[in-house]
Design an enzyme around this catalytic site. Sequence first.
Site, PDB file in Angstrom:
ATOM      1  N   ASP A  68       0.870  -1.165   0.000  1.00 16.35           N
ATOM      2  CA  ASP A  68       0.000   0.000   0.000  1.00 16.35           C
ATOM      3  C   ASP A  68       0.908   1.216   0.000  1.00 16.35           C
ATOM      4  O   ASP A  68       1.935   1.248   0.694  1.00 16.35           O
ATOM      5  CB  ASP A  68      -0.940   0.009   1.204  1.00 16.35           C
ATOM      6  CG  ASP A  68      -2.158   0.894   0.923  1.00 16.35           C
ATOM      7  OD1 ASP A  68      -2.558   1.006  -0.246  1.00 16.35           O
ATOM      8  OD2 ASP A  68      -2.693   1.492   1.868  1.00 16.35           O
ATOM      9  N   THR A  69       0.544   2.174  -0.819  1.00 18.56           N
ATOM     10  CA  THR A  69       1.385   3.357  -0.996  1.00 18.56           C
ATOM     11  C   THR A  69       0.571   4.609  -0.732  1.00 18.56           C
ATOM     12  O   THR A  69      -0.616   4.655  -1.052  1.00 18.56           O
ATOM     13  CB  THR A  69       1.938   3.381  -2.444  1.00 18.56           C
ATOM     14  OG1 THR A  69       2.831   2.287  -2.603  1.00 18.56           O
ATOM     15  CG2 THR A  69       2.674   4.674  -2.737  1.00 18.56           C
ATOM     16  N   PHE A 148       2.589   6.100 -13.395  1.00 19.69           N
ATOM     17  CA  PHE A 148       1.152   6.111 -13.122  1.00 19.69           C
ATOM     18  C   PHE A 148       0.904   6.981 -11.884  1.00 19.69           C
ATOM     19  O   PHE A 148       1.835   7.505 -11.283  1.00 19.69           O
ATOM     20  CB  PHE A 148       0.628   4.683 -12.894  1.00 19.69           C
ATOM     21  CG  PHE A 148       1.205   4.000 -11.685  1.00 19.69           C
ATOM     22  CD1 PHE A 148       2.442   3.401 -11.726  1.00 19.69           C
ATOM     23  CD2 PHE A 148       0.498   3.974 -10.485  1.00 19.69           C
ATOM     24  CE1 PHE A 148       2.984   2.790 -10.607  1.00 19.69           C
ATOM     25  CE2 PHE A 148       1.031   3.357  -9.360  1.00 19.69           C
ATOM     26  CZ  PHE A 148       2.281   2.770  -9.420  1.00 19.69           C
ATOM     27  N   ASP A 151       2.770  10.261 -10.381  1.00 12.51           N
ATOM     28  CA  ASP A 151       4.106  10.390 -10.982  1.00 12.51           C
ATOM     29  C   ASP A 151       4.313  11.693 -11.772  1.00 12.51           C
ATOM     30  O   ASP A 151       5.389  12.299 -11.674  1.00 12.51           O
ATOM     31  CB  ASP A 151       4.405   9.203 -11.910  1.00 12.51           C
ATOM     32  CG  ASP A 151       4.876   7.974 -11.132  1.00 12.51           C
ATOM     33  OD1 ASP A 151       5.198   8.105  -9.941  1.00 12.51           O
ATOM     34  OD2 ASP A 151       4.921   6.887 -11.734  1.00 12.51           O
ATOM     35  N   LYS A 171      13.353   5.317 -11.872  1.00  9.32           N
ATOM     36  CA  LYS A 171      12.314   5.216 -10.830  1.00  9.32           C
ATOM     37  C   LYS A 171      12.535   3.948 -10.007  1.00  9.32           C
ATOM     38  O   LYS A 171      12.468   3.960  -8.779  1.00  9.32           O
ATOM     39  CB  LYS A 171      10.911   5.225 -11.466  1.00  9.32           C
ATOM     40  CG  LYS A 171       9.812   5.189 -10.406  1.00  9.32           C
ATOM     41  CD  LYS A 171       8.403   5.170 -10.958  1.00  9.32           C
ATOM     42  CE  LYS A 171       7.400   5.051  -9.813  1.00  9.32           C
ATOM     43  NZ  LYS A 171       6.043   4.746 -10.229  1.00  9.32           N
ATOM     44  N   HIS A 176      10.068   4.712  -3.572  1.00  9.52           N
ATOM     45  CA  HIS A 176       9.489   4.167  -2.352  1.00  9.52           C
ATOM     46  C   HIS A 176       9.266   2.661  -2.466  1.00  9.52           C
ATOM     47  O   HIS A 176       9.695   1.883  -1.627  1.00  9.52           O
ATOM     48  CB  HIS A 176       8.154   4.885  -2.093  1.00  9.52           C
ATOM     49  CG  HIS A 176       7.317   5.036  -3.339  1.00  9.52           C
ATOM     50  ND1 HIS A 176       7.766   5.676  -4.464  1.00  9.52           N
ATOM     51  CD2 HIS A 176       6.086   4.581  -3.657  1.00  9.52           C
ATOM     52  CE1 HIS A 176       6.847   5.627  -5.407  1.00  9.52           C
ATOM     53  NE2 HIS A 176       5.811   4.963  -4.940  1.00  9.52           N
TER      54      HIS A 176
HETATM   55  P1  IMP Z   1      -2.159   1.930  -3.927  1.00  5.29           P
HETATM   56  O1  IMP Z   1      -1.048   1.642  -3.021  1.00  5.29           O
HETATM   57  O2  IMP Z   1      -2.091   1.174  -5.198  1.00  5.29           O
HETATM   58  O3  IMP Z   1      -3.511   1.858  -3.269  1.00  5.29           O
HETATM   59  O4  IMP Z   1      -1.976   3.428  -4.375  1.00  5.29           O
HETATM   60  C1  IMP Z   1      -2.500   4.496  -3.665  1.00  5.29           C
HETATM   61  C2  IMP Z   1      -2.451   5.739  -4.522  1.00  5.29           C
HETATM   62  O5  IMP Z   1      -1.108   6.144  -4.698  1.00  5.29           O
HETATM   63  C3  IMP Z   1      -3.040   5.592  -5.931  1.00  5.29           C
HETATM   64  O6  IMP Z   1      -3.665   6.799  -6.265  1.00  5.29           O
HETATM   65  C4  IMP Z   1      -1.850   5.365  -6.792  1.00  5.29           C
HETATM   66  O7  IMP Z   1      -2.059   5.828  -8.114  1.00  5.29           O
HETATM   67  C5  IMP Z   1      -0.801   6.178  -6.072  1.00  5.29           C
HETATM   68  N1  IMP Z   1       0.510   5.565  -6.262  1.00  5.29           N
HETATM   69  C6  IMP Z   1       0.937   4.357  -5.800  1.00  5.29           C
HETATM   70  N2  IMP Z   1       2.187   4.123  -6.185  1.00  5.29           N
HETATM   71  C7  IMP Z   1       2.564   5.206  -6.920  1.00  5.29           C
HETATM   72  C8  IMP Z   1       3.753   5.539  -7.623  1.00  5.29           C
HETATM   73  O8  IMP Z   1       4.741   4.799  -7.686  1.00  5.29           O
HETATM   74  N3  IMP Z   1       3.758   6.733  -8.241  1.00  5.29           N
HETATM   75  C9  IMP Z   1       2.695   7.580  -8.236  1.00  5.29           C
HETATM   76  N4  IMP Z   1       1.561   7.314  -7.618  1.00  5.29           N
HETATM   77  C10 IMP Z   1       1.495   6.125  -6.965  1.00  5.29           C
END
Ligand code: IMP
Length: 194
Positions: A68-69, A148, A151, A171, A176
């Site tokens: 999760d990000t 995506f 970014d 990247k 992260h």
């Molecule tokens: P999730 O971890 O896939 O739920 O991502 C949560 C949010 O962070 C989403 O809007 C993703 O598009 C964004 N996100 C996750 N990883 C990245 C990345 O590497 N770059 C840019 N946005 C990210």
Amino acid sequence: MQLVFATHNTHKLKEVQTMLPKQIRLLSLDAIGCHEEIPETGKTLEENAKIKALHVAKTYGYPCFADDTGLLVNALNGAPGVFSARYAGNHKDTDANIRKLLFELETKKDRSARFETVIALVLQGETHVFKGAVSGTIILEKKGTAGFGYDPVFVPKGYDRTFAELPLQVKNAISHRARATEKLVHFLSTLNLS
Ligand code: IMP
């Protein structure tokens, strides 16, 4: 060894696949017949990563990791954070999320931010957690078409181009997710996998 990455996001799958040792065959959720959207009901990135990995491991019987990000913006007290995907609403619209972010930052001088990733691995009944982060700045308008999510508006510290302008190799070396994945890979490499 087969390992499921609990994601439907092919960009993420590609990013992580290139970093894993060859003896690990990475399977996507679609590859194991999981087409559901696993609800991210946790209050933190770590809770969400654990929920997703445990759900897949229990329901489908595979060793699994989930990530999760969040994008944490300092002038917005850490928002959108755990709500990054749904910042502009439940439809998870990336363009709308970016528009809202740029709007919220219009009056702010401090545009510093960081991405944080938490990976939860469920293997042989145990859960392991790995974390990674990258600092940077939110620019005034979108630049670049690669990558995506956020970014196109995120310039990592030490660079003058966004993650969407930089080659994927760059990247992958500093992001992260790359940093959290490196820790996952190191852990997996200490195990006797076949
Ligand atoms: P999730 O971890 O896939 O739920 O991502 C949560 C949010 O962070 C989403 O809007 C993703 O598009 C964004 N996100 C996750 N990883 C990245 C990345 O590497 N770059 C840019 N946005 C990210």
